[in-house]
Design a protein around this motif. Sequence first.
Motif, PDB file in Angstrom:
ATOM      1  N   GLY A 640       0.813  -1.225   0.000  1.00  0.00           N
ATOM      2  CA  GLY A 640       0.000   0.000   0.000  1.00  0.00           C
ATOM      3  C   GLY A 640       0.841   1.266   0.000  1.00  0.00           C
ATOM      4  O   GLY A 640       0.776   2.058  -0.953  1.00  0.00           O
ATOM      5  N   PRO A 641       1.655   1.478   1.027  1.00  0.00           N
ATOM      6  CA  PRO A 641       2.431   2.731   1.052  1.00  0.00           C
ATOM      7  C   PRO A 641       3.503   2.805  -0.038  1.00  0.00           C
ATOM      8  O   PRO A 641       3.693   3.865  -0.639  1.00  0.00           O
ATOM      9  N   LEU A 642       4.158   1.673  -0.325  1.00  0.00           N
ATOM     10  CA  LEU A 642       5.262   1.738  -1.290  1.00  0.00           C
ATOM     11  C   LEU A 642       4.769   2.067  -2.696  1.00  0.00           C
ATOM     12  O   LEU A 642       5.468   2.720  -3.468  1.00  0.00           O
ATOM     13  N   SER A 643       3.550   1.620  -3.032  1.00  0.00           N
ATOM     14  CA  SER A 643       3.054   1.889  -4.390  1.00  0.00           C
ATOM     15  C   SER A 643       2.670   3.354  -4.583  1.00  0.00           C
ATOM     16  O   SER A 643       2.402   3.795  -5.688  1.00  0.00           O
ATOM     17  N   ASN A 644       2.653   4.105  -3.484  1.00  0.00           N
ATOM     18  CA  ASN A 644       2.396   5.551  -3.567  1.00  0.00           C
ATOM     19  C   ASN A 644       3.691   6.376  -3.519  1.00  0.00           C
ATOM     20  O   ASN A 644       3.640   7.599  -3.589  1.00  0.00           O
ATOM     21  N   PHE A 645       4.821   5.705  -3.333  1.00  0.00           N
ATOM     22  CA  PHE A 645       6.046   6.429  -2.950  1.00  0.00           C
ATOM     23  C   PHE A 645       7.091   6.361  -4.078  1.00  0.00           C
ATOM     24  O   PHE A 645       7.732   5.319  -4.272  1.00  0.00           O
TER      25      PHE A 645
END
Length: 671
Positions: A640-645
């Motif tokens: 979740g967070p990595l795919s936004n970063f």
Amino acid sequence: MRRFLVFLVTLCSAAAFGQAQAGIEVADLDRKADPCTDFYEYSNGAWRANNPIPSTMDRWSRRWAAGEANKDQLRVILDEASAKKNQPKGSVHQLIGDYYGACMDVARVDQAGATPVKPTLAEIDAINSQADLQKMIIRLQNYGFQVPFGVNAAPDNHNPAQVIANVQASGLGLPDRDYYFKEEPRFKQAREQYLVHVANMFKLAGYSDAAATKAAAQVMQFETGLAGATLDNVARRDPQSTDHKTTFAQLQKMTPAFDWTAYYSDAKIPQVDLNVEEPNFMAEVNKQITSTSLADWKTYLTWQVLHGSSQFLSQPFVDENFNFYEKQLGGVAELKPRWKRCAESTDLFLGEALGRGYVARYFPPEAKARAKVMITNILAAMGETIQGLDWMSPETKKKAMEKISTFNVKVGYPDKWKDYSSVTITRDSYFGDVMNAAQFLVADDRSTIGKPVDRGRWGMTPPTSNAYYNPLMNEIVFPAGILQPPAFSVKAADAVNYGAIGVVIGHEISHGFDDQGAQYDAQGRLQDWWTADDMKKFQAKTACVVTQFDGYYIEPNIHHQGKLVLGESIGDLAGVKIAYLAFQKSLQGKPPAPTIDGFTPDQQFFIAWGQFRGDETRPETQRLMVQGDPHPVAKFRVIGPLSNFPPFASAFSCKPGSVMIRPADQKCVVW
Ligand SMILES: [Zn+2]
């Protein structure tokens, strides 16, 4: 403390796990997977394939394994303490040694059967009037049975320097209100199994089959009434929905049938203003007091006492409780060994006594010093991130920076240990020890009501492998139990420490600015400090995260509730970012950081997060989490967070259109 459970990061344990922890674990990678398609599988897939979830656990990863190993360390301390009999009464060794010794005396516990709880059941049975019923509710609450409501100490939402009483909804045997009403098969099945479980508990207490079945149906009916008046898990997350400052007179008016003067006097609580989290629930309690028969009340209280006592009684009670709550609801196959459950119980009831020995052996001063430096750096990164926002007005930024400046940081263990010397603990009765310790903890909590807040108190014990943010104190707390490998080690590379414990630290800091935390100001007051326009923009940003997690499915028809996991997901999203920024800064002015097995420092940072966070979770436990846990399941906490970063995509040279890069119009950035 209970009300802050939603802020926890559910890390649960980490300790020395055999290796020196110099870097990432390249053997854990699944190199057949593409990091740009499924980074959860890539970073941790080989480990999960080679290490199936043990029969006693609901989830498993290298860090969960380390967490269980942590209990081996507690066992050493407890074995030593319990081997020395006749220690001075009230000393730390006497308390933890005799408590653990009594718990480990299986023969005595089993031989006693239901006997230890019988006097309480007899008192319930003797209830003969409204006055008797209310006296019994008061008495049970002194021992921590929060039936059907609970009263605990909490800082005042509007003047958090002061502690007030907080009245909360409680008293349900199923996990939450939806389990009583929803028609999906998993809820219906839980209700059927619950009826059988409640009946089985009555049978163990000596009821006939027919009487037990009838009692279970009465319990279900009674609890369904209570459940109908409680907030659901999503509504409960909104601090406004549980904020109802009330005078003592108003409380009495809200529940005229209940004698609060008697309650307060028995509990030694001063009649100062208080908070009632759920007034509708208290109205329902009042209705039940006036309209439910004494016979049904007695059945309900008997069930709740058996329920709350079962883990401390003989094996048939322990097994029956395990069978429903862990096996049927959680999917766990087997009970943990007795010694481990006894170590967990000692930590639960005498945690700061057990914690002294734990800290002395397993938490060196250099670990505390290094952790503090990391926390300072990551807090600074949050400050720089806020300063650099292009969407926030200078006015709101100023308030946000003020909040950064008042963060209180606790690391390792309390400066002043809780004094348990007045608690009577003997080897004669494990159940008696539990009740004595529970009574002490309830009284200790209530003793703070009506006084200025004591900022030295901790909401977790030192061996706990977890961390929390408390918005009313604006504090982040990291017990010694989480500052252990593989999350953190003084020997580990910076990339690994920042990618594992660093993201956890960033996560807790970010809770101060998630959808809940952002409603509390620098002094911990539940008070709006935003301009209306900035708040609107913030809410649009958080709505993106809700949509993202609504889209994550654990089964074809079961997906996450974005609003339930919003705070934790903002915590992860911002936590990854500020830990990464602090890591980048830590590299400045130093020789280039080494590559490990061809992995750059940035790649190591992200792999460390995937390996720390990515566990395998049983399907039944995933269903429980999606329904009631504000934390997403591990897989989505990794991807979740990595795919936004964007720095993640750069580190692994992911091509545009990769699964691990969310499309530009769906990319979420909150902070
Ligand atoms: Zn959290």
